[in-house]
Write an enzyme that holds these catalytic residues in place. Structure first.
Site, PDB file in Angstrom:
ATOM      1  N   THR A  70       1.068  -1.140   0.039  1.00 37.04           N
ATOM      2  CA  THR A  70      -0.049   0.152   0.049  1.00 37.04           C
ATOM      3  C   THR A  70       1.058   1.152  -0.127  1.00 37.04           C
ATOM      4  OG1 THR A  70       0.108  -0.250   2.300  1.00 37.04           O
ATOM      5  CG2 THR A  70      -2.037  -0.922   1.282  1.00 37.04           C
ATOM      6  N   ASP A  71       1.985   1.019   0.266  1.00 43.55           N
ATOM      7  CA  ASP A  71       3.016   2.402   0.508  1.00 43.55           C
ATOM      8  C   ASP A  71       2.990   3.203  -0.637  1.00 43.55           C
ATOM      9  OD1 ASP A  71       4.546   0.425  -0.335  1.00 43.55           O
ATOM     10  OD2 ASP A  71       6.418   0.881   0.676  1.00 43.55           O
ATOM     11  N   ALA A  86      16.451 -11.244   5.757  1.00 45.78           N
ATOM     12  CA  ALA A  86      15.180 -11.959   6.135  1.00 45.78           C
ATOM     13  C   ALA A  86      13.942 -11.273   6.271  1.00 45.78           C
ATOM     14  CB  ALA A  86      15.507 -12.345   7.683  1.00 45.78           C
ATOM     15  N   LEU A  97      13.317  -8.247   7.642  1.00 47.72           N
ATOM     16  CA  LEU A  97      13.112  -7.536   9.083  1.00 47.72           C
ATOM     17  C   LEU A  97      13.715  -6.099   8.741  1.00 47.72           C
ATOM     18  CD1 LEU A  97      13.688 -10.625  11.417  1.00 47.72           C
ATOM     19  CD2 LEU A  97      11.397  -9.443  10.818  1.00 47.72           C
ATOM     20  N   ASP A 141      10.249   1.318   5.858  1.00 45.97           N
ATOM     21  CA  ASP A 141      11.115   0.361   6.869  1.00 45.97           C
ATOM     22  C   ASP A 141      12.093   1.596   7.720  1.00 45.97           C
ATOM     23  OD1 ASP A 141      10.345  -1.573   5.183  1.00 45.97           O
ATOM     24  OD2 ASP A 141      11.976  -1.850   4.308  1.00 45.97           O
ATOM     25  N   TYR A 190       7.958  -7.520  -7.969  1.00 47.79           N
ATOM     26  CA  TYR A 190       7.655  -6.138  -7.476  1.00 47.79           C
ATOM     27  C   TYR A 190       7.600  -5.230  -8.529  1.00 47.79           C
ATOM     28  CZ  TYR A 190       8.554  -2.112  -4.189  1.00 47.79           C
ATOM     29  OH  TYR A 190       8.379  -0.670  -3.534  1.00 47.79           O
ATOM     30  N   SER A 206      17.202  -4.979   7.998  1.00 44.45           N
ATOM     31  CA  SER A 206      18.314  -4.892   8.440  1.00 44.45           C
ATOM     32  C   SER A 206      19.078  -3.697   7.644  1.00 44.45           C
ATOM     33  CB  SER A 206      19.181  -6.093   8.347  1.00 44.45           C
ATOM     34  OG  SER A 206      19.599  -6.383   7.216  1.00 44.45           O
ATOM     35  N   SER A 207      18.753  -3.502   6.368  1.00 44.22           N
ATOM     36  CA  SER A 207      19.507  -2.617   5.654  1.00 44.22           C
ATOM     37  C   SER A 207      19.093  -1.096   6.286  1.00 44.22           C
ATOM     38  CB  SER A 207      19.146  -2.547   4.261  1.00 44.22           C
ATOM     39  OG  SER A 207      17.801  -2.502   3.949  1.00 44.22           O
TER      40      SER A 207
HETATM   41  P1  ADP Z   1      16.731  -6.928   4.717  1.00 42.63           P
HETATM   42  O1  ADP Z   1      16.892  -5.267   4.816  1.00 42.63           O
HETATM   43  O2  ADP Z   1      15.279  -7.246   4.567  1.00 42.63           O
HETATM   44  O3  ADP Z   1      17.453  -7.408   5.922  1.00 42.63           O
HETATM   45  P2  ADP Z   1      18.453  -6.086   2.396  1.00 42.63           P
HETATM   46  O4  ADP Z   1      19.044  -6.978   1.249  1.00 42.63           O
HETATM   47  O5  ADP Z   1      17.808  -5.152   2.249  1.00 42.63           O
HETATM   48  O6  ADP Z   1      17.797  -7.357   3.339  1.00 42.63           O
HETATM   49  O7  ADP Z   1      19.593  -5.631   3.467  1.00 42.63           O
HETATM   50  C1  ADP Z   1      20.572  -6.591   3.909  1.00 42.63           C
HETATM   51  C2  ADP Z   1      21.936  -5.789   3.710  1.00 42.63           C
HETATM   52  O8  ADP Z   1      22.131  -4.860   4.760  1.00 42.63           O
HETATM   53  C3  ADP Z   1      23.352  -6.732   3.821  1.00 42.63           C
HETATM   54  O9  ADP Z   1      23.628  -7.424   2.672  1.00 42.63           O
HETATM   55  C4  ADP Z   1      24.338  -5.708   4.391  1.00 42.63           C
HETATM   56  O10 ADP Z   1      24.678  -5.053   3.130  1.00 42.63           O
HETATM   57  C5  ADP Z   1      23.405  -4.653   5.169  1.00 42.63           C
HETATM   58  N1  ADP Z   1      23.832  -5.228   6.630  1.00 42.63           N
HETATM   59  C6  ADP Z   1      22.733  -5.829   7.364  1.00 42.63           C
HETATM   60  N2  ADP Z   1      23.265  -6.259   8.665  1.00 42.63           N
HETATM   61  C7  ADP Z   1      24.382  -5.391   8.675  1.00 42.63           C
HETATM   62  C8  ADP Z   1      25.493  -5.527   9.770  1.00 42.63           C
HETATM   63  N3  ADP Z   1      25.256  -6.155  10.897  1.00 42.63           N
HETATM   64  N4  ADP Z   1      26.679  -4.831   9.425  1.00 42.63           N
HETATM   65  C9  ADP Z   1      26.771  -4.319   7.854  1.00 42.63           C
HETATM   66  N5  ADP Z   1      25.915  -4.675   6.869  1.00 42.63           N
HETATM   67  C10 ADP Z   1      24.752  -5.011   7.360  1.00 42.63           C
HETATM   68 MG    MG Z   2      16.240  -4.034   3.184  1.00 40.78          MG
END
Ligand code: ADP
Ligand code: MG
Length: 361
Positions: A17-18, A101, A103, A150, A199, A105-106
């Site tokens: 929806t975003d 995953a 969640l 996010d 997407y 992380s990026s």
């Molecule tokens: P998501 O955001 O769903 O976890 P993405 O593919 O968008 O997946 O982002 C993952 C990327 O974020 C990793 O490949 C890495 O480049 C970066 N990243 C995530 N965690 C870390 C970390 N602890 N240290 C450095 N880079 C990280």
């Molecule tokens: Mg991401």
């Protein structure tokens, strides 16, 4: 040394929806990225989880790093464009948030680094301005045109609350989660490799359908009206279904907020079930593994469950009674493993505050 942290997120409802200015309802989770830094001339960082590092000038310029360093350099450049004085930092990152995953992380990486860069330069920055800089940085770094959800969830998080965000106006408010419910995430083990093409195609199909609404937002029309307008305009069945998902999903977000505030478990169950069915049938972004996982979670005692994230793999989110939550998650995971041979990554989480400076751990 100064310490900064930013959480990952899971979206409770409001999927796809975003990018049409709709509603989303994510929460910041108790897993994230921590940063330990001291002032320096340049930006030099290492990560405990990832090889490589960053070594760029304090404004992000210099040899473009590879890997995760790209996010850091891009963010420093985006903040420079906003007027941040070029103050550098040296230190390291650590994370308890699984990467890749779904969640975010990026986004957690961007928001941890961005919070630190702003603080070390004494550069005041509104949370949503930082989130938007992170969104632009992600596009600059890896070319992915992500929405703002996010990053916004990672900076706006409030302990014990989900965040209702209007992606058109960026208006937001914290919605209290019932204290007797826990939030579980179970990963299907199916990676989202196909997401790139899927997407983009979904976005294009939705655009086609939305054009039939004659400039009205999908939030201004009711579902029957939207379907009738799209059919009358002669758009194909696929585009009609894409529009129907978005129109109904925005309503489900509003209804979910009301159900959370009322602690209405049957309504939560129905809304998440309808949301999942709509993503599966109208938006066609689920996969059999996610359908199975949702079914198993409900069967093993979850209050409500649906796929979460963009789809084509990834995870489900479930609301479970806080009492005995672990048992529901364990039983669901075991049943999924027995059926598929894949032991799902599981997470039992609570909603936490957004990115910021922290006391020494
Ligand atoms: P998501 O955001 O769903 O976890 P993405 O593919 O968008 O997946 O982002 C993952 C990327 O974020 C990793 O490949 C890495 O480049 C970066 N990243 C995530 N965690 C870390 C970390 N602890 N240290 C450095 N880079 C990280
Ligand atoms: Mg991401």
């Amino acid at each position: 040394m100064r310490h900064f942290a930013a959480p990952g997120r899971v979206n409770l409802i409001g999927e796809h929806t975003d990018y049409s200015g709709g509603l989303v309802l994510p929460l910041a989770i108790d897993r994230g990225i921590r940063l330990r830094v001291e002032p320096s001339d340049r930006i030099t960082l290492t990560s405990e989880q990832f090889d490589g590092g960053v070594d760029v000038a304090a404004d992000g310029s210099g040899d473009a790093p590879e890997g995760w360093g790209r996010y850091v350099a891009a963010l420093a450049q985006e903040l420079g464009d906003l007027g941040r004085p070029p103050a550098g930092m040296a230190g390291s990152l650590t994370s308890d948030l699984p990467a890749g995953a779904g969640l975010s992380s990026s986004a957690a990486l961007e928001m941890a680094v961005g919070t630190a860069l702003a603080a070390l330069a004494d550069f005041p920055l509104e949370p949503l301005a930082l989130a938007a800089a992170g969104q632009r940085a992600e596009r600059r770094a890896v070319g992915v045109p992500v929405g703002i959800m996010d990053q916004a969830a990672s900076v706006l998080g409030v302990a014990g609350h989900a965040i209702l965000l209007d992606c058109a106006s960026l208006a937001h408010r914290a919605v209290p989660l019932p204290p007797d419910l826990a939030v579980a995430v179970l990963h299907s083990g199916v990676s989202r490799e196909l997401e790139g093409s899927g997407y983009g195609r979904r976005r294009a199909e939705l655009e086609q359908g939305l054009a039939a609404l004659g400039g009205r937002s999908p939030r201004e029309v009711d579902p029957d009206e939207a379907v009738a307008a799209a059919r009358a305009a002669g758009v194909g069945d696929v585009a009609v279904r894409r529009v129907r998902h978005v129109v109904t999903e925005n309503r489900r977000v509003e209804a979910t907020v009301a159900a959370l505030e009322a602690g209405d478990r049957p309504a939560l169950r129905r809304l998440l079930e309808e949301g999942h069915a709509s993503l599966r049938d109208d938006y066609e972004v689920s996969v059999p593994e996610l359908d199975l996982l949702v079914g198993l979670a409900l069967e093993h005692g979850a209050v409500a469950a649906r796929m979460t994230g963009g789809g084509f793999g990834g995870a489900i989110v479930a609301l479970v009674d806080a009492e005995g939550a672990e048992q529901v998650v364990t039983a669901t995971a075991a049943a999924y493993a027995a059926r598929t041979g894949t032991d799902p990554l599981t997470l039992l989480t609570t909603a936490v505050d957004g990115a910021g400076e922290r006391e020494e751990p």
